[in-house]
Design a protein around this motif. Structure first.
Motif, PDB file in Angstrom:
ATOM      1  N   ALA A  22      47.240  40.716  45.858  1.00  0.00           N
ATOM      2  CA  ALA A  22      47.676  41.488  44.689  1.00  0.00           C
ATOM      3  C   ALA A  22      46.542  41.619  43.684  1.00  0.00           C
ATOM      4  O   ALA A  22      46.336  42.681  43.077  1.00  0.00           O
ATOM      5  CB  ALA A  22      48.894  40.823  44.046  1.00  0.00           C
ATOM      6  N   GLU A  23      45.812  40.541  43.514  1.00  0.00           N
ATOM      7  CA  GLU A  23      44.704  40.551  42.566  1.00  0.00           C
ATOM      8  C   GLU A  23      43.618  41.518  43.037  1.00  0.00           C
ATOM      9  O   GLU A  23      43.080  42.304  42.257  1.00  0.00           O
ATOM     10  CB  GLU A  23      44.159  39.124  42.422  1.00  0.00           C
ATOM     11  N   ARG A  24      43.332  41.465  44.336  1.00  0.00           N
ATOM     12  CA  ARG A  24      42.302  42.372  44.883  1.00  0.00           C
ATOM     13  C   ARG A  24      42.775  43.823  44.782  1.00  0.00           C
ATOM     14  O   ARG A  24      42.018  44.718  44.438  1.00  0.00           O
ATOM     15  CB  ARG A  24      42.013  41.982  46.334  1.00  0.00           C
ATOM     16  N   ASP A  25      44.039  44.038  45.079  1.00  0.00           N
ATOM     17  CA  ASP A  25      44.602  45.392  45.005  1.00  0.00           C
ATOM     18  C   ASP A  25      44.524  45.936  43.573  1.00  0.00           C
ATOM     19  O   ASP A  25      44.234  47.115  43.359  1.00  0.00           O
ATOM     20  CB  ASP A  25      46.063  45.358  45.465  1.00  0.00           C
ATOM     21  N   PRO A  41      35.422  45.719  47.317  1.00  0.00           N
ATOM     22  CA  PRO A  41      36.495  45.625  48.313  1.00  0.00           C
ATOM     23  C   PRO A  41      36.340  44.438  49.261  1.00  0.00           C
ATOM     24  O   PRO A  41      37.292  44.047  49.932  1.00  0.00           O
ATOM     25  CB  PRO A  41      36.390  46.949  49.082  1.00  0.00           C
ATOM     26  N   VAL A  42      35.141  43.870  49.339  1.00  0.00           N
ATOM     27  CA  VAL A  42      34.914  42.708  50.196  1.00  0.00           C
ATOM     28  C   VAL A  42      34.216  41.627  49.379  1.00  0.00           C
ATOM     29  O   VAL A  42      33.751  41.875  48.274  1.00  0.00           O
ATOM     30  CB  VAL A  42      34.047  43.063  51.434  1.00  0.00           C
ATOM     31  N   GLY A  43      34.140  40.430  49.965  1.00  0.00           N
ATOM     32  CA  GLY A  43      33.466  39.337  49.266  1.00  0.00           C
ATOM     33  C   GLY A  43      34.462  38.367  48.665  1.00  0.00           C
ATOM     34  O   GLY A  43      35.673  38.442  48.924  1.00  0.00           O
ATOM     35  N   ASP A  44      33.955  37.463  47.856  1.00  0.00           N
ATOM     36  CA  ASP A  44      34.807  36.422  47.272  1.00  0.00           C
ATOM     37  C   ASP A  44      35.866  37.029  46.355  1.00  0.00           C
ATOM     38  O   ASP A  44      35.640  38.038  45.697  1.00  0.00           O
ATOM     39  CB  ASP A  44      33.946  35.440  46.473  1.00  0.00           C
ATOM     40  N   THR A  45      37.011  36.374  46.335  1.00  0.00           N
ATOM     41  CA  THR A  45      38.114  36.840  45.486  1.00  0.00           C
ATOM     42  C   THR A  45      38.216  35.948  44.243  1.00  0.00           C
ATOM     43  O   THR A  45      37.805  34.781  44.263  1.00  0.00           O
ATOM     44  CB  THR A  45      39.442  36.788  46.262  1.00  0.00           C
ATOM     45  N   THR A  46      38.798  36.496  43.193  1.00  0.00           N
ATOM     46  CA  THR A  46      38.874  35.735  41.943  1.00  0.00           C
ATOM     47  C   THR A  46      40.007  34.698  41.960  1.00  0.00           C
ATOM     48  O   THR A  46      40.046  33.821  41.106  1.00  0.00           O
ATOM     49  CB  THR A  46      39.057  36.678  40.743  1.00  0.00           C
ATOM     50  N   ILE A  47      40.937  34.840  42.890  1.00  0.00           N
ATOM     51  CA  ILE A  47      41.893  33.755  43.162  1.00  0.00           C
ATOM     52  C   ILE A  47      41.588  33.288  44.577  1.00  0.00           C
ATOM     53  O   ILE A  47      41.458  34.102  45.492  1.00  0.00           O
ATOM     54  CB  ILE A  47      43.362  34.240  43.083  1.00  0.00           C
ATOM     55  N   CYS A 110      30.427  28.146  35.705  1.00  0.00           N
ATOM     56  CA  CYS A 110      31.823  27.705  35.815  1.00  0.00           C
ATOM     57  C   CYS A 110      31.942  26.502  36.743  1.00  0.00           C
ATOM     58  O   CYS A 110      31.630  26.589  37.923  1.00  0.00           O
ATOM     59  CB  CYS A 110      32.699  28.840  36.341  1.00  0.00           C
ATOM     60  N   PRO A 111      32.404  25.364  36.238  1.00  0.00           N
ATOM     61  CA  PRO A 111      32.513  24.172  37.097  1.00  0.00           C
ATOM     62  C   PRO A 111      33.631  24.280  38.130  1.00  0.00           C
ATOM     63  O   PRO A 111      33.701  23.451  39.033  1.00  0.00           O
ATOM     64  CB  PRO A 111      32.797  23.053  36.090  1.00  0.00           C
ATOM     65  N   TYR A 112      34.495  25.272  38.004  1.00  0.00           N
ATOM     66  CA  TYR A 112      35.595  25.448  38.958  1.00  0.00           C
ATOM     67  C   TYR A 112      35.268  26.500  40.029  1.00  0.00           C
ATOM     68  O   TYR A 112      36.117  26.801  40.871  1.00  0.00           O
ATOM     69  CB  TYR A 112      36.874  25.858  38.221  1.00  0.00           C
ATOM     70  N   GLY A 113      34.071  27.029  39.983  1.00  0.00           N
ATOM     71  CA  GLY A 113      33.712  28.062  40.959  1.00  0.00           C
ATOM     72  C   GLY A 113      34.603  29.290  40.839  1.00  0.00           C
ATOM     73  O   GLY A 113      34.883  29.966  41.830  1.00  0.00           O
ATOM     74  N   ALA A 114      35.051  29.570  39.612  1.00  0.00           N
ATOM     75  CA  ALA A 114      36.045  30.641  39.429  1.00  0.00           C
ATOM     76  C   ALA A 114      35.425  31.989  39.088  1.00  0.00           C
ATOM     77  O   ALA A 114      36.141  32.966  38.906  1.00  0.00           O
ATOM     78  CB  ALA A 114      37.023  30.240  38.322  1.00  0.00           C
ATOM     79  N   ILE A 115      34.090  32.033  39.006  1.00  0.00           N
ATOM     80  CA  ILE A 115      33.434  33.320  38.731  1.00  0.00           C
ATOM     81  C   ILE A 115      32.797  33.819  40.032  1.00  0.00           C
ATOM     82  O   ILE A 115      32.056  33.087  40.677  1.00  0.00           O
ATOM     83  CB  ILE A 115      32.348  33.181  37.644  1.00  0.00           C
ATOM     84  N   VAL A 116      33.118  35.048  40.417  1.00  0.00           N
ATOM     85  CA  VAL A 116      32.527  35.614  41.629  1.00  0.00           C
ATOM     86  C   VAL A 116      31.592  36.761  41.230  1.00  0.00           C
ATOM     87  O   VAL A 116      31.780  37.401  40.191  1.00  0.00           O
ATOM     88  CB  VAL A 116      33.608  36.109  42.622  1.00  0.00           C
ATOM     89  N   TRP A 117      30.611  36.992  42.087  1.00  0.00           N
ATOM     90  CA  TRP A 117      29.615  38.009  41.788  1.00  0.00           C
ATOM     91  C   TRP A 117      29.910  39.275  42.568  1.00  0.00           C
ATOM     92  O   TRP A 117      30.135  39.226  43.783  1.00  0.00           O
ATOM     93  CB  TRP A 117      28.224  37.493  42.129  1.00  0.00           C
ATOM     94  N   PRO A 124      29.654  39.796  37.011  1.00  0.00           N
ATOM     95  CA  PRO A 124      30.491  38.651  37.370  1.00  0.00           C
ATOM     96  C   PRO A 124      31.961  38.972  37.080  1.00  0.00           C
ATOM     97  O   PRO A 124      32.267  39.645  36.088  1.00  0.00           O
ATOM     98  CB  PRO A 124      29.979  37.533  36.454  1.00  0.00           C
ATOM     99  N   HIS A 125      32.853  38.495  37.955  1.00  0.00           N
ATOM    100  CA  HIS A 125      34.289  38.714  37.779  1.00  0.00           C
ATOM    101  C   HIS A 125      35.025  37.384  37.722  1.00  0.00           C
ATOM    102  O   HIS A 125      34.642  36.432  38.397  1.00  0.00           O
ATOM    103  CB  HIS A 125      34.889  39.456  38.988  1.00  0.00           C
ATOM    104  N   THR A 126      36.129  37.377  36.996  1.00  0.00           N
ATOM    105  CA  THR A 126      37.078  36.256  37.073  1.00  0.00           C
ATOM    106  C   THR A 126      38.490  36.824  37.158  1.00  0.00           C
ATOM    107  O   THR A 126      38.693  38.032  36.977  1.00  0.00           O
ATOM    108  CB  THR A 126      37.032  35.352  35.817  1.00  0.00           C
ATOM    109  N   TRP A 127      39.441  35.951  37.376  1.00  0.00           N
ATOM    110  CA  TRP A 127      40.847  36.353  37.271  1.00  0.00           C
ATOM    111  C   TRP A 127      41.148  36.448  35.777  1.00  0.00           C
ATOM    112  O   TRP A 127      41.048  35.451  35.063  1.00  0.00           O
ATOM    113  CB  TRP A 127      41.751  35.308  37.938  1.00  0.00           C
ATOM    114  N   ILE A 128      41.481  37.628  35.319  1.00  0.00           N
ATOM    115  CA  ILE A 128      41.589  37.849  33.862  1.00  0.00           C
ATOM    116  C   ILE A 128      43.014  37.664  33.346  1.00  0.00           C
ATOM    117  O   ILE A 128      43.354  38.124  32.255  1.00  0.00           O
ATOM    118  CB  ILE A 128      41.044  39.239  33.466  1.00  0.00           C
TER     119      ILE A 128
END
Ligand code: SF4
Ligand code: SF4
Length: 286
Positions: A22-25, A41-47, A110-117, A124-128
């Motif tokens: 859902a987040e990717r969509d 459309p590909v790569g690491d997801t923010t969740i 981010c110590p939680y690895g929650a930012i993706v490039w 950089p992206h996160t779950w907003i």
């Protein structure tokens, strides 16, 4: 003032990835100026959904942990890039897609690895927290609406009310020792952080080996009794919520049919296997 918090119930997550999809969509190819650039459309997801497998067959416990931006009140990312990362009054942390463009180093803050490039957009992206939807009147982010097991819940409370709720319901944050003050709370985090010692008790009855229900099992450490339980109808027992890497333990089993014991050293969870009752005490070591 009330602020957003996300509550994750570890026991309810079934690894279906609906929240991830859902987040990717929501973000792939969609530009939300002021909130986030279009996601790749590909790569690491923010969740992301992490998995932990403990024990050994047939006593295996698999737990899943959804991890995303924690919307920290004292966010290391924001300390590192205060010009590009904002903390809203409602608690949500946003990375400005324009000011953060080309700044890959933000990912590492981010110590939680929650930012993706995002290589394509170079941002950089996160779950907003789906702030763009909440600002339009949505009552909760998309990941919450699509979760089939209600493992996710968004609540908007003032900090005192949230602290009270967390204490009353045993909610905990990830890595509190970092001092980041996350706004994502976990229910049942013990399952993710602790270990178990388990086993299966059997005995030879009239020449046939059978599992033994109702045997008394005691867990000891350095000679001191820590806990006692009884075996279930399958002859199984389990001592949970033990600290990983906590050293040597001993299990002693008693039943009208005999006794058994086992020693183990706890790194990760241990399944002691089948422990056969004997009239004379027998000891196994793992
Ligand atoms: S949608 Fe719910 S159950 Fe499925 S992976 Fe996400 S949190 Fe877990
Ligand atoms: S989880 Fe990471 S990206 Fe999110 S606010 Fe905290 S430090 Fe920043």
């Amino acid at each position: 003032m009330s602020k957003w918090n996300l509550i994750v119930d570890v026991a309810r997550c079934e690894n279906c990835h609906n929240c991830v999809i859902a987040e990717r969509d929501e973000h792939t190819g969609n530009d939300f100026p002021g909130y986030a650039a279009p996601a790749a459309p590909v790569g690491d997801t923010t969740i992301r959904i992490e998995r932990r497998v403990q024990g050994a067959a047939p006593m295996v416990d698999t737990a899943y942990l959804p991890v995303m931006c924690m919307h920290c009140d004292d966010a290391p990312c924001r300390r590192a890039a205060p010009d590009a990362i904002v903390k809203r009054d409602d608690g949500i942390v946003l990375i400005d897609p324009v000011k953060a463009k080309g700044r890959r180093e933000i990912v590492e803050t981010c110590p939680y690895g929650a930012i993706v490039w995002n290589d394509e957009a170079e941002v950089p992206h996160t779950w907003i927290f789906d702030a763009h939807l909440l600002d339009q009147g949505w009552k909760e982010p998309r990941c919450v609406t699509v979760c089939p097991t209600a493992a996710l819940a968004a609540v908007k409370l003032d900090d005192a009310a949230m602290a009270f709720k967390a204490a009353a319901e045993g909610l905990r944050t990830l890595s509190p020792e970092l001092g980041t003050k996350p706004r994502v709370w976990y229910r049942g985090l013990d399952r993710w952080l602790t270990c178990f010692i388990g086993g299966s008790v059997s005995a030879k009855v009239c020449g046939v080996v059978d599992c033994i229900a109702g045997a008394e099992v005691t867990l000891l450490r350095e000679g001191a009794r820590l806990a006692t339980t009884t075996t279930d109808v399958f002859g199984d027992f389990r001592f949970s919520r033990l600290a990983p890497d906590s050293g040597a333990y001993r299990v002693e089993i008693t039943h009208a049919l005999g006794t058994a014991s086992a020693n183990c050293s706890l790194g990760e969870s241990v399944y002691l296997g089948e422990l056969r009752l004997n009239r004379a005490p027998a000891t196994a070591t793992t």
